[in-house]
Write a protein that holds these residues in place. Structure first.
Motif, PDB file in Angstrom:
ATOM      1  N   UNK A 252       0.858  -1.181   0.000  1.00  0.00           N
ATOM      2  CA  UNK A 252       0.000   0.000   0.000  1.00  0.00           C
ATOM      3  C   UNK A 252       0.897   1.234   0.000  1.00  0.00           C
ATOM      4  N   UNK A 253       0.358   2.323  -0.490  1.00  0.00           N
ATOM      5  CA  UNK A 253       1.036   3.616  -0.438  1.00  0.00           C
ATOM      6  C   UNK A 253       0.239   4.472   0.524  1.00  0.00           C
TER       7      UNK A 253
ATOM      8  N   UNK B 130     -11.799  -9.854   2.511  1.00  0.00           N
ATOM      9  CA  UNK B 130     -12.022  -9.162   3.779  1.00  0.00           C
ATOM     10  C   UNK B 130     -10.731  -8.489   4.254  1.00  0.00           C
ATOM     11  N   UNK B 131      -9.608  -9.194   4.166  1.00  0.00           N
ATOM     12  CA  UNK B 131      -8.336  -8.642   4.621  1.00  0.00           C
ATOM     13  C   UNK B 131      -7.933  -7.442   3.771  1.00  0.00           C
ATOM     14  N   UNK B 132      -7.936  -7.608   2.467  1.00  0.00           N
ATOM     15  CA  UNK B 132      -7.503  -6.532   1.558  1.00  0.00           C
ATOM     16  C   UNK B 132      -8.425  -5.318   1.656  1.00  0.00           C
TER      17      UNK B 132
ATOM     18  N   UNK C  99      -7.992  -3.428   5.032  1.00  0.00           N
ATOM     19  CA  UNK C  99      -6.735  -2.670   5.064  1.00  0.00           C
ATOM     20  C   UNK C  99      -6.846  -1.442   4.165  1.00  0.00           C
ATOM     21  N   UNK C 100      -7.395  -1.614   2.970  1.00  0.00           N
ATOM     22  CA  UNK C 100      -7.536  -0.481   2.047  1.00  0.00           C
ATOM     23  C   UNK C 100      -8.405   0.621   2.654  1.00  0.00           C
ATOM     24  N   UNK C 101      -9.466   0.235   3.340  1.00  0.00           N
ATOM     25  CA  UNK C 101     -10.322   1.231   3.987  1.00  0.00           C
ATOM     26  C   UNK C 101      -9.559   1.977   5.078  1.00  0.00           C
ATOM     27  N   UNK C 102      -8.767   1.250   5.868  1.00  0.00           N
ATOM     28  CA  UNK C 102      -7.995   1.901   6.938  1.00  0.00           C
ATOM     29  C   UNK C 102      -6.960   2.849   6.354  1.00  0.00           C
TER      30      UNK C 102
ATOM     31  N   UNK D 207      -4.198  -0.803  14.506  1.00  0.00           N
ATOM     32  CA  UNK D 207      -5.511  -0.579  13.898  1.00  0.00           C
ATOM     33  C   UNK D 207      -5.920  -1.745  13.005  1.00  0.00           C
ATOM     34  N   UNK D 208      -4.997  -2.213  12.180  1.00  0.00           N
ATOM     35  CA  UNK D 208      -5.301  -3.334  11.288  1.00  0.00           C
ATOM     36  C   UNK D 208      -5.607  -4.587  12.105  1.00  0.00           C
TER      37      UNK D 208
END
Length: 137
Positions: free
Chosen positions: A23-24, A68-70, A73-76, A91-92
């Motif tokens: 992620x960036x 669910x994992x991806x 994480x993308x939302x966070x 948080x994750x």
């Protein structure tokens, strides 16, 4: 990441994993870090009781979906600047533990581009639900 499946309360679990999800994100405490995004690699292991993750009809709803994992994480990551990797990692992990079928989670974050003389710098956390009543089918 070393598997925690040897932990007594996880012996009846299967381990799902997401490795080196890139992620960036705008992360860091230094001024130069606040001016742009950095590459972060996120690793997740979820421990799901076999009774809650063994498909009988070969259907996706019978298991915990990798999406669910991806997606989580993308939302966070989309929520904006984070000062510390510890905050992001915690948080994750908390978000993973919120899934009703997850008994335990192990999460790590790594910043691979910080120093030229090492592979990465990062942090890791392990969480386990305190009682089996916290786990829902």
């Amino acid at each position: 990441m070393h598997s925690m499946l040897s932990h007594p309360s996880l012996l009846d679990c299967r381990r799902l994993f997401l490795r080196n999800y890139e992620v960036w994100i705008n992360i860091g405490v230094h001024d130069y870090e606040k001016r742009g995004e950095q590459r972060v690699l996120i690793n997740v292991e979820l421990y799901i009781p076999l009774a809650l993750s063994t498909p009988r009809a070969d259907q996706l709803h019978e298991v915990v979906d990798y999406d669910f994992m991806r997606r989580t994480i993308a939302q966070r990551v989309s929520q904006g600047h984070v000062h510390l990797q510890e905050t992001l990692c915690d948080d994750v992990a908390e978000l993973m533990m919120a899934h009703p079928r997850v008994r335990a989670a192990r999460v790590s974050t790594a910043k691979p581009d910080v120093y030229p003389d090492c592979e990465s710098v990062g942090v890791e956390v392990f969480r386990i639900k305190s009682s089996m009543t916290e786990i829902q089918p």
